[in-house]
Design a protein around this motif. Sequence first.
Motif, mmCIF file in Angstrom:
data_model
loop_
_atom_site.group_PDB
_atom_site.id
_atom_site.type_symbol
_atom_site.label_atom_id
_atom_site.label_comp_id
_atom_site.label_asym_id
_atom_site.label_seq_id
_atom_site.Cartn_x
_atom_site.Cartn_y
_atom_site.Cartn_z
ATOM 1 N N PRO A 1 0.820 -1.214 0.000
ATOM 2 C CA PRO A 1 0.000 0.000 0.000
ATOM 3 C C PRO A 1 0.854 1.265 0.000
ATOM 4 O O PRO A 1 1.896 1.319 0.647
ATOM 5 C CB PRO A 1 -0.806 -0.119 1.293
ATOM 6 C CG PRO A 1 0.003 -1.002 2.174
ATOM 7 C CD PRO A 1 0.766 -1.932 1.269
ATOM 8 N N ILE A 2 0.398 2.258 -0.737
ATOM 9 C CA ILE A 2 1.057 3.555 -0.820
ATOM 10 C C ILE A 2 0.014 4.616 -0.461
ATOM 11 O O ILE A 2 -0.951 4.810 -1.208
ATOM 12 C CB ILE A 2 1.591 3.836 -2.252
ATOM 13 C CG1 ILE A 2 2.426 2.668 -2.776
ATOM 14 C CG2 ILE A 2 2.331 5.164 -2.300
ATOM 15 C CD1 ILE A 2 3.693 2.403 -2.017
ATOM 16 N N PRO A 3 0.153 5.303 0.679
ATOM 17 C CA PRO A 3 -0.824 6.340 1.047
ATOM 18 C C PRO A 3 -0.642 7.574 0.160
ATOM 19 O O PRO A 3 0.474 8.048 -0.027
ATOM 20 C CB PRO A 3 -0.491 6.639 2.508
ATOM 21 C CG PRO A 3 0.955 6.290 2.632
ATOM 22 C CD PRO A 3 1.209 5.162 1.667
ATOM 23 N N VAL B 1 2.420 11.310 -2.675
ATOM 24 C CA VAL B 1 2.571 10.326 -1.607
ATOM 25 C C VAL B 1 2.425 11.061 -0.273
ATOM 26 O O VAL B 1 3.038 12.104 -0.064
ATOM 27 C CB VAL B 1 3.935 9.598 -1.719
ATOM 28 C CG1 VAL B 1 4.148 8.657 -0.556
ATOM 29 C CG2 VAL B 1 4.018 8.859 -3.047
ATOM 30 N N VAL C 1 7.471 5.822 2.357
ATOM 31 C CA VAL C 1 7.272 4.372 2.300
ATOM 32 C C VAL C 1 8.640 3.754 2.556
ATOM 33 O O VAL C 1 9.593 4.017 1.816
ATOM 34 C CB VAL C 1 6.709 3.936 0.925
ATOM 35 C CG1 VAL C 1 6.577 2.418 0.862
ATOM 36 C CG2 VAL C 1 5.371 4.614 0.665
ATOM 37 N N GLY D 1 -5.014 1.628 -8.225
ATOM 38 C CA GLY D 1 -5.860 2.132 -7.158
ATOM 39 C C GLY D 1 -6.813 3.150 -7.732
ATOM 40 O O GLY D 1 -6.642 3.615 -8.865
ATOM 41 N N PRO E 1 -7.536 12.030 1.269
ATOM 42 C CA PRO E 1 -6.687 10.840 1.333
ATOM 43 C C PRO E 1 -7.208 9.701 0.459
ATOM 44 O O PRO E 1 -8.401 9.581 0.206
ATOM 45 C CB PRO E 1 -6.732 10.452 2.806
ATOM 46 C CG PRO E 1 -8.058 10.958 3.287
ATOM 47 C CD PRO E 1 -8.343 12.201 2.471
ATOM 48 N N GLY E 2 -6.272 8.886 0.025
ATOM 49 C CA GLY E 2 -6.591 7.683 -0.740
ATOM 50 C C GLY E 2 -5.472 6.683 -0.552
ATOM 51 O O GLY E 2 -4.504 6.937 0.179
ATOM 52 N N ARG E 3 -5.610 5.549 -1.197
ATOM 53 C CA ARG E 3 -4.563 4.536 -1.084
ATOM 54 C C ARG E 3 -4.381 3.870 -2.434
ATOM 55 O O ARG E 3 -5.330 3.425 -3.059
ATOM 56 C CB ARG E 3 -4.925 3.511 -0.023
ATOM 57 C CG ARG E 3 -3.764 2.607 0.310
ATOM 58 C CD ARG E 3 -3.943 1.856 1.577
ATOM 59 N NE ARG E 3 -5.113 1.003 1.526
ATOM 60 C CZ ARG E 3 -5.388 0.071 2.397
ATOM 61 N NH1 ARG E 3 -4.590 -0.120 3.411
ATOM 62 N NH2 ARG E 3 -6.456 -0.667 2.286
ATOM 63 N N PHE F 1 -1.672 1.070 -4.638
ATOM 64 C CA PHE F 1 -0.883 -0.137 -4.384
ATOM 65 C C PHE F 1 0.165 -0.253 -5.491
ATOM 66 O O PHE F 1 -0.115 0.061 -6.656
ATOM 67 C CB PHE F 1 -1.785 -1.373 -4.380
ATOM 68 C CG PHE F 1 -2.836 -1.307 -3.312
ATOM 69 C CD1 PHE F 1 -2.573 -1.770 -2.047
ATOM 70 C CD2 PHE F 1 -4.079 -0.756 -3.598
ATOM 71 C CE1 PHE F 1 -3.550 -1.688 -1.052
ATOM 72 C CE2 PHE F 1 -5.054 -0.671 -2.614
ATOM 73 C CZ PHE F 1 -4.785 -1.134 -1.342
#
Length: 179
Positions: free
Chosen positions: A46-48, A72, A76, A127, A166-168, A170
Amino acid sequence: MFNFAFYALALGVQPVAASQPVVVVPSAPQMIVAPATSNVLRAGAPIPVVLAQALTTKGKNLKVGQRVNLEVAQDVLLNGKVVIPARSPVEGVLTQVRNKGMWGKSGAIYLEMKSVNVNGANIRLRGDMNSRGETGTAGVVGAVVALPIAGFFVTGTSAEMPLGMPGRAFLDQDVTLAG
């Protein structure tokens, strides 16, 4: 009639007398742990992310295929080292845009995240994020009861995606940490 004693013996289980307590000892859980020396951030990690621009269907300026800027949200890490720094630019693309409309139709925005740029290298992501306005269904029903043609003029609300939403995402590929 099924013979449990025969079945138990066939499986190698010794029968237990009814007066003896049965104790079940669970086996140790099996865990697969990557070695600490691994220097690969695997696909699916996962990458916020956060939106780096506000989006709205007000004004009807959004178009399918339009590029969207994200970034980002936080570093990470892999083995204590930064693989993807916070604020790295993320590219998204609008995949669906629906403006608010008559008969209570709400606005909607859908976007897909495509890649993150780290030191000039693009890393594929997957995503999505979306937002929908509120429908004006209750207003349409009320207007149609009062005056049937009035429902034509009732609209839903525009879709909004605020700056910093915000989202996420991958990773869509493995990333090897140099060194």
